[in-house]
Design a protein around this motif. Structure first.
Motif, PDB file in Angstrom:
ATOM      1  N   ALA A  98       0.825  -1.209   0.000  1.00 33.36           N
ATOM      2  CA  ALA A  98       0.000   0.000   0.000  1.00 33.36           C
ATOM      3  C   ALA A  98       0.859   1.258   0.000  1.00 33.36           C
ATOM      4  CB  ALA A  98      -0.910   0.005   1.227  1.00 33.36           C
ATOM      5  N   PRO A  99       0.302   2.358  -0.523  1.00 33.96           N
ATOM      6  CA  PRO A  99       0.985   3.644  -0.400  1.00 33.96           C
ATOM      7  C   PRO A  99       0.795   4.194   1.017  1.00 33.96           C
ATOM      8  CG  PRO A  99      -1.124   3.948  -1.479  1.00 33.96           C
ATOM      9  CD  PRO A  99      -0.996   2.470  -1.194  1.00 33.96           C
ATOM     10  N   HIS A 100       1.761   4.942   1.500  1.00 32.58           N
ATOM     11  CA  HIS A 100       1.651   5.517   2.838  1.00 32.58           C
ATOM     12  C   HIS A 100       2.106   6.971   2.830  1.00 32.58           C
ATOM     13  CE1 HIS A 100       0.959   1.469   4.179  1.00 32.58           C
ATOM     14  NE2 HIS A 100       2.100   1.090   3.649  1.00 32.58           N
ATOM     15  N   PRO A 101       1.177   7.901   2.956  1.00 32.99           N
ATOM     16  CA  PRO A 101       1.574   9.298   3.144  1.00 32.99           C
ATOM     17  C   PRO A 101       2.057   9.478   4.584  1.00 32.99           C
ATOM     18  CG  PRO A 101      -0.830   9.102   3.053  1.00 32.99           C
ATOM     19  CD  PRO A 101      -0.282   7.724   2.883  1.00 32.99           C
ATOM     20  N   HIS A 139       3.493   9.354  11.499  1.00 34.00           N
ATOM     21  CA  HIS A 139       2.540   8.277  11.185  1.00 34.00           C
ATOM     22  C   HIS A 139       2.020   8.381   9.762  1.00 34.00           C
ATOM     23  CE1 HIS A 139      -1.269  10.652  11.288  1.00 34.00           C
ATOM     24  NE2 HIS A 139      -0.651  11.397  12.177  1.00 34.00           N
ATOM     25  N   CYS A 140       1.455   7.262   9.335  1.00 29.66           N
ATOM     26  CA  CYS A 140       0.765   7.253   8.042  1.00 29.66           C
ATOM     27  C   CYS A 140      -0.535   8.018   8.195  1.00 29.66           C
ATOM     28  CB  CYS A 140       0.498   5.818   7.604  1.00 29.66           C
ATOM     29  SG  CYS A 140      -0.440   5.750   6.061  1.00 29.66           S
ATOM     30  N   HIS A 141      -0.889   8.782   7.150  1.00 30.58           N
ATOM     31  CA  HIS A 141      -2.108   9.583   7.241  1.00 30.58           C
ATOM     32  C   HIS A 141      -3.333   8.905   6.645  1.00 30.58           C
ATOM     33  CE1 HIS A 141      -4.309  13.236   8.061  1.00 30.58           C
ATOM     34  NE2 HIS A 141      -3.233  13.717   8.627  1.00 30.58           N
ATOM     35  N   LEU A 142      -3.193   7.674   6.208  1.00 27.96           N
ATOM     36  CA  LEU A 142      -4.392   6.938   5.792  1.00 27.96           C
ATOM     37  C   LEU A 142      -5.022   6.360   7.053  1.00 27.96           C
ATOM     38  CD1 LEU A 142      -3.129   5.233   2.537  1.00 27.96           C
ATOM     39  CD2 LEU A 142      -4.769   7.108   2.737  1.00 27.96           C
ATOM     40  N   ALA A 143      -6.278   6.704   7.285  1.00 30.86           N
ATOM     41  CA  ALA A 143      -6.884   6.428   8.591  1.00 30.86           C
ATOM     42  C   ALA A 143      -6.914   4.943   8.924  1.00 30.86           C
ATOM     43  CB  ALA A 143      -8.292   7.022   8.638  1.00 30.86           C
ATOM     44  N   VAL A 144      -7.117   4.100   7.908  1.00 32.07           N
ATOM     45  CA  VAL A 144      -7.175   2.665   8.197  1.00 32.07           C
ATOM     46  C   VAL A 144      -5.819   2.155   8.691  1.00 32.07           C
ATOM     47  CG1 VAL A 144      -7.386   0.396   7.083  1.00 32.07           C
ATOM     48  CG2 VAL A 144      -9.091   2.141   6.669  1.00 32.07           C
ATOM     49  N   HIS A 145      -4.743   2.832   8.265  1.00 35.00           N
ATOM     50  CA  HIS A 145      -3.407   2.368   8.629  1.00 35.00           C
ATOM     51  C   HIS A 145      -2.993   2.784  10.031  1.00 35.00           C
ATOM     52  CE1 HIS A 145      -2.270   1.848   4.113  1.00 35.00           C
ATOM     53  NE2 HIS A 145      -3.258   1.082   4.508  1.00 35.00           N
ATOM     54  N   VAL A 146      -3.835   3.561  10.693  1.00 24.67           N
ATOM     55  CA  VAL A 146      -3.546   3.974  12.065  1.00 24.67           C
ATOM     56  C   VAL A 146      -4.776   3.790  12.960  1.00 24.67           C
ATOM     57  CG1 VAL A 146      -1.727   5.597  11.445  1.00 24.67           C
ATOM     58  CG2 VAL A 146      -4.079   6.401  11.527  1.00 24.67           C
ATOM     59  N   GLY A 190      -1.062   0.440  14.332  1.00 21.72           N
ATOM     60  CA  GLY A 190      -0.461   0.439  13.008  1.00 21.72           C
ATOM     61  C   GLY A 190       0.752   1.320  12.863  1.00 21.72           C
ATOM     62  N   LEU A 191       0.750   2.106  11.766  1.00 18.81           N
ATOM     63  CA  LEU A 191       1.964   2.798  11.319  1.00 18.81           C
ATOM     64  C   LEU A 191       2.183   4.108  12.054  1.00 18.81           C
ATOM     65  CD1 LEU A 191       1.690   2.165   7.473  1.00 18.81           C
ATOM     66  CD2 LEU A 191       2.803   0.774   9.246  1.00 18.81           C
ATOM     67  N   ILE A 192       2.615   4.012  13.296  1.00 18.35           N
ATOM     68  CA  ILE A 192       2.831   5.199  14.119  1.00 18.35           C
ATOM     69  C   ILE A 192       4.117   5.010  14.908  1.00 18.35           C
ATOM     70  CG2 ILE A 192       1.908   6.660  15.972  1.00 18.35           C
ATOM     71  CD1 ILE A 192      -0.861   5.493  15.332  1.00 18.35           C
TER      72      ILE A 192
HETATM   73 CU   LIG Z   1      -0.480   3.946   5.338  1.00 12.01          CU
END
Ligand SMILES: [Cu+2]
Length: 657
Positions: free
Chosen positions: A245-248, A304-311, A345-347
Motif C-alpha cells: 500500500a501507499p503511505h503518506p 505516522h501514516c495519514h491513511l486512517a485505516v493504517h492507524v 499500526g503505522l505510528i
Molecule cells: Cu499507510
C-alpha cells in the motif's frame, strides 16, 4: 483503506501451509513447530564483513510473529532468518560500506513453495534480477554494493508483485544500506513498513474481509519503538516501503527534508537546491526516503501514516483474526476516552526533551479569538449523517448546523490564536492543526500531545478545549479530527487553515482553495467517497490572463488522489510554489504540466494562468479504482475585473519564491 482488496479477493493462487490461531482465542493453538520471530530494529548488520566481502547465510522459514505485544496475538508467517539466529521481521539488515562485495547463500526451508527474492543485485539496476529458490534448495548470489543509499530486498512465495503481496509472504522484506566508503556511518535509523492481510484462500470457506494490520519494523502501535530526542537534535531516518500500500507519512510539529528518495533499483540524492520541506510525503509501494528533521520544540509528537485505516485502533490482529463486527468495535470507539488508545499500526512516538538554556519567547500580540463548534446533523451530504465545524460569528448557530467542509480559518503569522473548540457531538474528539509548528499541548493527539504532567485530553461531549498557539509560518494548512478519523474526519470534520503575512496575502479573487475530503463515514472495510469543497459538482469561475493561486488540500483519510488540469486532450501548465505550507526552493518552482498526486495530509500551492476563455477541467480522482470529482473551470474573457489588484507586486512576490 484497502486499495488492493479487489485484487486480493480475486486471487485464486493457492496458499500453502499457512496457519493462524483460531478466532476467539478459546482453543489456544500450538506453535511448537515453528520458531518465534525476533524483533528487528535495524541496528545490527547481518553477516560477517571481512576484507571488503560480506558473507551472509539467510534462510526462509515459517515463524510465529507477534506484531503487537510479545504476549499478544500471533500468526504463522514466512520470515527471513540469518544462520544461527531467530527469524526476524523485517528481515536481517544488510549494511555495508560502498565497494563491498556481498555473497549470500539463500536457503528455502518452506516445505513446498518456491520463493522469489528480489533486490539482491548491484545498483543502480535497470532490471530486477531475481533469485529463485525451490523448496528445500539453496541458491547463492554475489553482487557489488553499488553507491551509497537506502535499498531493500524482498521475497515472495506466490510470485507476486509488491502491490499484491499482503499475505503470508508480506513480511519477507529487509533493508540494504550502503554507507559511504569514507567517514563515519550516519547516525540514522531505518524503518521498514509492512502490511499484512489474511490470504483469502486460507480463510477456509469464510468470506475474506479486506482487513489489514500495519507494522513498522515488525510491530504495530503502540508496540512500535519509541524515540526520545532533545530539542535541537538532528534526526536522520530512512523509511522503506516494500508493502503493498501507499503511505503518506506525516510528521507532527516539524518539517522534514527528504534528502533522498529511491526505489529498489536506485537511490537519488537530491541536490541541496532541490530538497524541499514537507510534513507529509507519499511513499508508494516499493519506494524509500531519507528524511532529516530537527525537533526544536519539546513535548510528545507522532510520525505516522495519514491513511486512517493504517492507524485505526480497529486494525489489530486480534480484531482481524476474531472477525469482530465493525458495529461492535465502533461502539467502543465512542466510549474510549483517549485518542491514543484508539490507534494502531503505522505510528512512531517521539518524545522531545527540553534543552537547558533554550527559551521560547511568547508573542505579546493581542490573540485572535475564534469559537469553533463541532456539531452533527443527520442531513449531511447525500443523506449521510455529517459531523463538522461551525465558526461562531455573533449569535450561537443552530445546534444541528454543520458546514461542509469546515470553514476556512484565517490566522496571522506571529499572532497568537486562541481557538475555543466546543464539542457538541455524542463522541469524544480532538482537533489536529495539521502542519503547524506549534507547541505539543494543542497539537491534537488526545492522551499523547503535551509534556509529562500536562497531557492534552480528548474533548468530551459537551466539553471544550482552548487551543492556544502562535503560527510561526505563513502558508496553506488544514485542520481535522484526530480521533476515529474514519468516521469523524470522513463525515466532515476537516477544513482549510490559511496563515497569512505581508508576503503571503490571501485574496479571494485570486486565491482559490480546492479542498478534497470525505463525503460521509467510512470504516476499515469500506471507503468513504470524496467531495471537493463540500460538493461533487465543484466549479471555479476564472478570468483569462489572470494568475491564480490554487491551494490544493488533500485531507481525504482513505485516498491517494491524482489531480490533472487541462482540456480533454491537453494538459495545462502550472507552477508549484509551496508544499505543505512551506515555500518551495526556486529550483523546484518552475512551470510544468499541471499534474500532481497527493496522499492524505498533503497540500500544494500552484500558480495557474488560464490563457484563453473556455472550459477547463481539474480532474480529481483516486489513484486506483475509487471515486472521481471533476472541477469545472469556466474561463471568462479578460475584463480587467481585477484592475484594482496590484498584480505587479504579486508577481514580484511570486518570483521571490
Ligand atoms: Cu499507510
Amino acid at each position: 483503506m484497502n486499495f488492493f482488496a479487489p485484487i486480493v479477493l480475486s486471487s485464486l493462487l493457492a496458499t500453502i501451509g499457512f496457519g493462524y490461531p483460531h478466532p476467539g482465542g478459546r482453543n489456544k493453538p500450538s506453535h511448537s513447530a515453528v520458531a518465534r520471530v525476533g524483533t528487528n530494529d535495524n541496528r545490527r548488520s547481518a553477516g560477517a564483513l571481512r576484507d571488503g566481502k560480506l558473507e551472509l547465510k539467510l534462510d526462509i522459514v515459517k515463524a510465529q510473529w507477534f506484531p503487537e505485544s510479545d504476549s499478544g496475538p500471533s500468526v504463522t508467517i514466512q520470515a527471513f532468518a540469518e544462520d544461527g539466529r531467530a527469524p526476524e521481521i523485517p528481515g536481517p539488515m544488510i549494511r555495508i560500506p560502498e565497494g563491498t562485495e556481498i555473497h549470500i547463500a539463500l536457503h528455502n526451508s518452506l516445505p513446498d513453495s518456491e520463493v522469489v527474492v528480489h533486490g539482491l543485485h548491484s545498483r543502480p539496476a535497470m532490471t530486477d534480477d531475481v533469485v529463485r529458490i525451490p523448496a528445500g534448495a539453496t541458491r547463492e548470489v554475489t553482487f557489488q554494493s553499488g553507491p551509497p543509499g537506502t535499498y531493500f530486498y524482498w521475497g515472495t512465495s506466490l510470485n507476486k508483485p509488491i502491490v499484491t503481496r499482503v499475505g503470508q509472504d508480506s513480511q519477507l522484506s529487509g533493508a540494504i544500506i550502503v554507507d559511504p566508503r569514507v567517514g563515519p556511518a550516519a547516525r540514522d535509523r531505518t524503518f521498514i513498513i509492512g502490511v499484512y492481510s489474511e490470504d483469502p484462500d486460507s480463510v477456509a470457506g469464510r468470506p475474506p474481509r479486506p482487513r489489514e494490520i500495519l507494522v513498522i519494523n515488525g510491530k504495530s502501535w503502540p508496540h512500535t519503538e519509541r524515540f526520545t530526542f532533545t530539542e535541537g537534535d538532528t534526526v536522520l531516518w530512512r523509511v522503506i516501503n516494500p508493502s503493498a500500500a501507499p503511505h503518506p507519512m506525516h510528521l507532527h510539529g516539524f518539517y522534514f527534508s527528504a534528502e533522498r528518495s529511491g526505489t529498489e533499483g536506485a537511490d537519488t540524492v537530491l541536490a541541496a537546491s532541490a530538497i524541499r520541506q514537507a510534513n507529509t510525503k507519499l511513499l508508494v509501494p516499493g519506494s524509500t526516503m531519507d528524511i532529516r528533521f530537527v525537533p526544536d520544540r519539546p513535548g510528545n509528537w507522532l510520525f505516522h501514516c495519514h491513511l486512517a485505516v493504517h492507524v485505526d485502533g480497529m486494525s489489530t490482529l486480534a480484531n482481524m483474526l476474531n472477525r469482530r463486527p465493525i458495529e461492535e468495535m465502533e461502539l467502543e470507539h465512542v466510549n474510549m476516552n483517549h485518542g491514543v488508545h484508539e490507534m494502531a499500526g503505522l505510528i512512531i512516538g517521539i518524545h522531545v526533551l527540553p534543552r537547558t538554556g533554550v527559551t521560547h519567547v511568547a508573542s505579546t500580540k493581542e490573540p485572535q479569538r475564534l469559537r469553533l463548534l463541532i456539531q452533527s446533523s443527520p442531513y449531511g451530504y447525500n443523506r449521510n449523517p455529517a459531523m463538522g465545524f461551525v465558526l461562531q460569528q455573533g449569535a450561537e448557530p443552530r445546534k444541528d448546523s454543520v458546514a461542509l467542509p469546515g470553514p476556512t480559518l484565517f490566522l496571522e503569522r506571529g499572532r497568537p490564536a486562541r481557538i475555543t473548540v466546543v464539542n457538541r457531538l455524542k463522541a469524544a474528539t480532538s482537533i489536529h492543526w495539521h502542519g503547524l509548528e506549534i507547541e505539543s499541548y494543542p497539537d491534537g493527539v488526545a492522551g499523547w500531545s503535551g509534556m509529562p504532567g500536562r497531557i492534552a485530553p480528548a474533548i468530551q461531549p459537551a466539553d471544550s478545549f482552548v487551543a492556544e498557539f502562535t503560527p510561526p509560518r505563513a502558508g496553506t494548512f488544514m485542520y481535522h479530527a484526530h480521533v476515529n478519523e474514519l468516521v469523524q474526519t470522513n463525515s466532515g470534520m476537516y477544513g482549510a487553515l490559511i496563515v497569512t503575512d505581508s508576503t503571503h496575502p490571501f485574496d479571494p479573487r485570486i486565491d482559490k482553495i480546492i479542498l478534497v475530503g470525505g463525503a460521509g463515514p467510512g470504516n476499515i472495510e469500506r471507503r468513504s467517497t470524496g467531495m471537493v469543497n463540500g460538493t461533487i459538482r465543484p466549479q471555479l469561475d476564472l478570468e483569462a490572463g489572470t494568475t491564480y493561486r490554487l491551494h490544493i488540500i488533500q485531507i481525504h483519510p482513505q485516498a491517494v488522489v491524482v489531480f490533472r488540469l487541462g482540456g480533454d486532450s491537453t494538459i495545462a501548465r502550472w507552477t508549484p510554489v509551496a508544499k505543505d505550507g512551506a515555500d518551495l526552493p526556486p529550483a523546484q518552482s518552475t512551470p510544468r504540466p499541471a499534474y500532481v498526486m497527493l496522499g492524505a495530509g498533503e497540500n500544494g500551492e500552484f500558480l495557474y494562468t488560464p490563457e484563453r476563455p473556455g472550459v477547463q477541467r481539474l480532474t480529481i480522482k483516486t489513484q486506483l479504482a475509487g471515486w472521481y470529482v471533476p472541477v469545472m473551470i469556466f474561463v471568462r474573457p479578460a475584463k480587467k475585473v481585477l484592475a484594482g489588484l496590484d498584480l505587479t507586486s504579486l508577481a514580484a512576490h511570486q518570483e521571490n519564491h
